[in-house]
Design a protein around this motif. Structure first.
Motif, mmCIF file in Angstrom:
data_model
loop_
_atom_site.group_PDB
_atom_site.id
_atom_site.type_symbol
_atom_site.label_atom_id
_atom_site.label_comp_id
_atom_site.label_asym_id
_atom_site.label_seq_id
_atom_site.Cartn_x
_atom_site.Cartn_y
_atom_site.Cartn_z
ATOM 1 N N GLU A 151 0.842 -1.200 0.000
ATOM 2 C CA GLU A 151 0.000 0.000 0.000
ATOM 3 C C GLU A 151 0.876 1.248 0.000
ATOM 4 O O GLU A 151 0.639 2.192 -0.763
ATOM 5 N N SER A 152 1.892 1.257 0.837
ATOM 6 C CA SER A 152 2.793 2.405 0.927
ATOM 7 C C SER A 152 3.506 2.661 -0.406
ATOM 8 O O SER A 152 3.631 3.808 -0.844
ATOM 9 N N GLU A 153 3.946 1.585 -1.057
ATOM 10 C CA GLU A 153 4.607 1.726 -2.355
ATOM 11 C C GLU A 153 3.668 2.332 -3.389
ATOM 12 O O GLU A 153 4.054 3.230 -4.142
ATOM 13 N N ILE A 154 2.442 1.848 -3.423
ATOM 14 C CA ILE A 154 1.469 2.354 -4.397
ATOM 15 C C ILE A 154 1.155 3.819 -4.111
ATOM 16 O O ILE A 154 1.120 4.647 -5.029
ATOM 17 N N GLU A 155 0.943 4.164 -2.840
ATOM 18 C CA GLU A 155 0.658 5.561 -2.494
ATOM 19 C C GLU A 155 1.818 6.470 -2.881
ATOM 20 O O GLU A 155 1.598 7.580 -3.382
ATOM 21 N N SER A 156 3.040 6.014 -2.681
ATOM 22 C CA SER A 156 4.212 6.814 -3.056
ATOM 23 C C SER A 156 4.252 7.059 -4.558
ATOM 24 O O SER A 156 4.520 8.170 -5.010
ATOM 25 N N ILE A 157 3.979 6.026 -5.324
ATOM 26 C CA ILE A 157 3.984 6.163 -6.784
ATOM 27 C C ILE A 157 2.881 7.113 -7.229
ATOM 28 O O ILE A 157 3.115 7.997 -8.061
ATOM 29 N N LEU A 158 1.692 6.952 -6.663
ATOM 30 C CA LEU A 158 0.579 7.822 -7.051
ATOM 31 C C LEU A 158 0.850 9.273 -6.664
ATOM 32 O O LEU A 158 0.504 10.185 -7.414
ATOM 33 N N THR A 159 1.473 9.492 -5.521
ATOM 34 C CA THR A 159 1.792 10.857 -5.078
ATOM 35 C C THR A 159 2.807 11.496 -6.005
ATOM 36 O O THR A 159 2.624 12.616 -6.467
ATOM 37 N N VAL A 160 3.880 10.779 -6.307
ATOM 38 C CA VAL A 160 4.915 11.301 -7.198
ATOM 39 C C VAL A 160 4.330 11.542 -8.579
ATOM 40 O O VAL A 160 4.516 12.596 -9.173
ATOM 41 N N ASP A 161 3.598 10.564 -9.099
ATOM 42 C CA ASP A 161 3.028 10.705 -10.429
ATOM 43 C C ASP A 161 1.968 11.801 -10.454
ATOM 44 O O ASP A 161 1.871 12.545 -11.408
ATOM 45 N N GLY A 162 1.200 11.931 -9.384
ATOM 46 C CA GLY A 162 0.193 12.990 -9.314
ATOM 47 C C GLY A 162 0.814 14.364 -9.371
ATOM 48 O O GLY A 162 0.316 15.259 -10.048
#
Length: 176
Positions: A151-162
């Protein structure tokens, strides 16, 4: 069945634990099938960026299913083996795919919701068995750690990509 091991369980029926673990076992197999189906549908940039991660998730969920089946057996139960029952037996209650096969953000957002649902389900049951069944608690805690990490990895990717997408839209708005 380990009668001495089961005698350590206090304040909760062994069958309740078996039923919950069977539900989690079914959920793990649903995630395996979801991951493999998603991998086969990925297109464009999503295929390049997510194929390995989705395959890794299928492998991780297979390991989780095996751990859960082993614990069910230790408790004297048997896991459901009929794959036609997995979706309804699992806490997920339905099987669906993201609406896009190529939009990385949409796919990851969909997967994030799935991960968060799994985390809540495991967390709720961990609270239920805390200080009642230490062995099952330990097995589930290990699985939960994997889910929280993902979950943390996905949130990090979405935050950076966002942020990256927001900057791109701002640049476009300036005519650059």
């Amino acid at each position: 069945m380990g009668s001495a091991g089961n005698s350590l369980i206090k304040g909760i029926e062994v069958q309740e634990i078996i039923d919950a673990l069977d539900s989690f076992h079914a959920q793990s197999w649903v995630v395996v099938h979801f991951s493999l189906a998603l991998k086969n549908r990925l297109e464009g940039q999503a295929a390049f960026l997510l194929s390995k991660e989705v395959e890794d998730k299928a492998e991780e969920s297979t390991k989780h299913a095996k751990k859960l089946a082993e614990r069910i057996a230790e408790l004297g139960g048997t896991e459901t083996g009929d794959p036609t029952e997995f979706v309804m037996l699992s806490p997920l209650k339905r099987f669906s795919m993201p609406s896009s096969n190529s939009d990385v953000n949409e796919i990851l957002s969909f997967v994030l919701e799935l991960e968060q649902s799994i985390i809540r389900t495991y967390g709720d049951f961990l609270h239920r068995i805390r200080d009642k069944d230490d062995v099952t608690y330990h097995v589930l805690r290990e699985i939960l750690e994997d889910e929280v990490r993902r979950e943390s990895e996905i949130e990090s990717i979405l935050t950076v990509d966002g942020r990256r997408n927001m900057h791109a839209r701002q640049d476009d708005g300036r005519g650059q």
